[in-house]
Design a protein around this motif. Structure first.
Motif, PDB file in Angstrom:
ATOM      1  N   ILE A  43     -13.783   7.314  14.324  1.00 23.01           N
ATOM      2  CA  ILE A  43     -12.870   7.428  15.361  1.00 23.01           C
ATOM      3  C   ILE A  43     -12.964   8.034  16.584  1.00 23.01           C
ATOM      4  CG2 ILE A  43     -11.093   5.941  16.831  1.00 23.01           C
ATOM      5  CD1 ILE A  43     -10.930   4.620  14.212  1.00 23.01           C
ATOM      6  N   ASP A  44     -12.579   9.140  15.841  1.00 19.93           N
ATOM      7  CA  ASP A  44     -12.059  10.291  16.815  1.00 19.93           C
ATOM      8  C   ASP A  44     -12.279  11.537  16.544  1.00 19.93           C
ATOM      9  OD1 ASP A  44     -11.470  12.138  18.713  1.00 19.93           O
ATOM     10  OD2 ASP A  44      -9.316  11.705  19.170  1.00 19.93           O
ATOM     11  N   LYS A 301     -12.455   4.133  21.448  1.00 29.77           N
ATOM     12  CA  LYS A 301     -12.654   5.716  20.727  1.00 29.77           C
ATOM     13  C   LYS A 301     -12.214   6.704  22.224  1.00 29.77           C
ATOM     14  CE  LYS A 301     -16.315   6.891  18.793  1.00 29.77           C
ATOM     15  NZ  LYS A 301     -17.995   6.963  18.595  1.00 29.77           N
TER      16      LYS A 301
END
Length: 374
Positions: A43-44, A301
């Motif tokens: 996601i990150d 995101k």
């Protein structure tokens, strides 16, 4: 100047600091691994764990050292050897729970318990004598670490809560969120002269000035709360501990015999706070659960079209580009209707409807930045 460089070098090779670096890198890759297992993507990818470790460590070095200079902090060096051992254990468990304050409480309580039971021992972890201001100095250090812990919980960006899917009781999938941050920072302390010198030290006018590594961390597990609300509650608890520790420090200054009772009280409050965090989450009204009404947003995101639309985790997407959607496949199919722009009809937890729209990547409309149950 050479002594300063030598002392800083000794700090950088301390086991607690080295383990902190290792755990920071490990936490980053563990987060990416869990997200890929659950959602097939990270996601990150930002290594914010490392940035926080360094940035917050330098900040706490400055403010912590100013505080100890003001109070001319003194404690037996053996206490810090015991603390280093317990802090290593706490750091190894940081991906599951936060025991950073417990390491200091147990280190301070151990010699007092041995005194009560008249147990005499001579080793590098147990001091033979305790100064008159032992209790007050110990409580001041607890208060300082609790204040630093409260500062860590100000890092309340929702995207730093890493989601993980589990199976619910009724067959529907549920998302839980995990947030953790920690740092190992150098703290300048004054010590009486002693032959022990494994920690970094500077000698001046018969006083040993030590640079000791300290662990500060904070952890949150939530299933039903809003991330910002969970961190606000956690921050309030840390401030309560800091205030209580300052109060107990004042009492211990005049009544040293109350020190062990004060440490036991702090430990009881920490246990109660852990129970309350779990209870508050259970009583919260949100469930990040799979729904058939639309498509539930699990995460967003950063720096993507979805992030620009001000969507929040838990929102349900009802329509995309004028088409009703009930699955992620239907959502991405609807995105193809207009590969350059996205219009969403969304319902939040309060049942309010809102419209969100943004330009998207014309060549990759599937990379809008939404993370769904899939």
């Amino acid at each position: 100047m050479l002594q300063v460089i030598q002392t800083l070098g000794l700090f950088l090779i301390q086991p607690l600091f080295l383990l902190g670096l290792f755990m920071t890198v490990g936490s980053y890759f563990l987060r990416l691994k869990n997200e890929r297992q659950n959602f097939r993507i990270a996601i990150d990818r930002d290594f914010y764990e490392g940035r926080h470790f360094i940035k917050q460590g330098l900040l706490f070095l400055v403010f912590g050292s100013i505080a100890t200079l003001i109070f001319h902090y003194t404690l037996p060096l053996e206490i810090f050897y015991l603390y280093q051992a317990l802090a290593l254990v706490a750091l190894l468990l940081i991906n599951f729970c936060d025991l950073s304050l417990w390491a200091l409480l147990l280190s301070g309580a151990t010699p007092l318990v041995l005194q009560i039971f008249a147990i005499k021992t001579t080793n590098m972890f147990i001091p033979t004598t305790l100064p008159a201001n032992y209790g007050s100095m110990l409580f001041l250090l607890v208060a300082l670490l609790a204040l630093f812990q409260a500062h860590l919980t100000r890092l309340d960006r929702a995207e730093w809560f890493s989601p993980k899917i589990r199976q619910g009781k009724r067959g529907r999938r549920i998302v839980g969120y995990f947030w953790r941050t920690f740092t190992v920072f150098p703290l300048v302390l004054f010590m009486p002269q002693t032959p022990l010198s494994a920690l970094g030290d500077l000698n001046s006018y018969g006083t040993k000035i030590l640079i000791v590594p300290f662990l500060v961390g904070a952890v949150c597990h939530i299933y039903k709360q809003v991330p910002a609300a969970a961190l606000k509650f956690r921050r309030g608890q840390s401030l309560v501990i800091a205030g209580l520790a300052l109060l107990l420090g004042g009492i211990s200054y005049f009544l040293p015999e109350t020190t062990l009772f004060g440490l036991a009280l702090l430990g009881s409050v920490l246990l109660w706070q852990a129970f309350k965090r779990r209870q508050v989450d259970r009583q919260a009204k949100r469930w990040y659960v799979e729904t058939s009404e639309g498509v539930r947003i699990v995460a967003i995101k950063p720096e993507t079209p979805a992030a620009k639309m001000k969507l929040e985790i838990g929102d349900i997407i009802l329509e995309c580009n004028g088409s009703k959607v009930a699955t992620s496949d239907e959502l991405y199919k609807a995105l193809q209707k207009d590969p350059a722009y996205c219009r969403l009809k969304v319902k939040n937890f309060e049942g309010e409807l809102k419209l969100a729209e943004s330009a998207i990547y014309s060549d990759s409309p599937h990379e809008i930045g939404l993370v769904l149950f899939g």
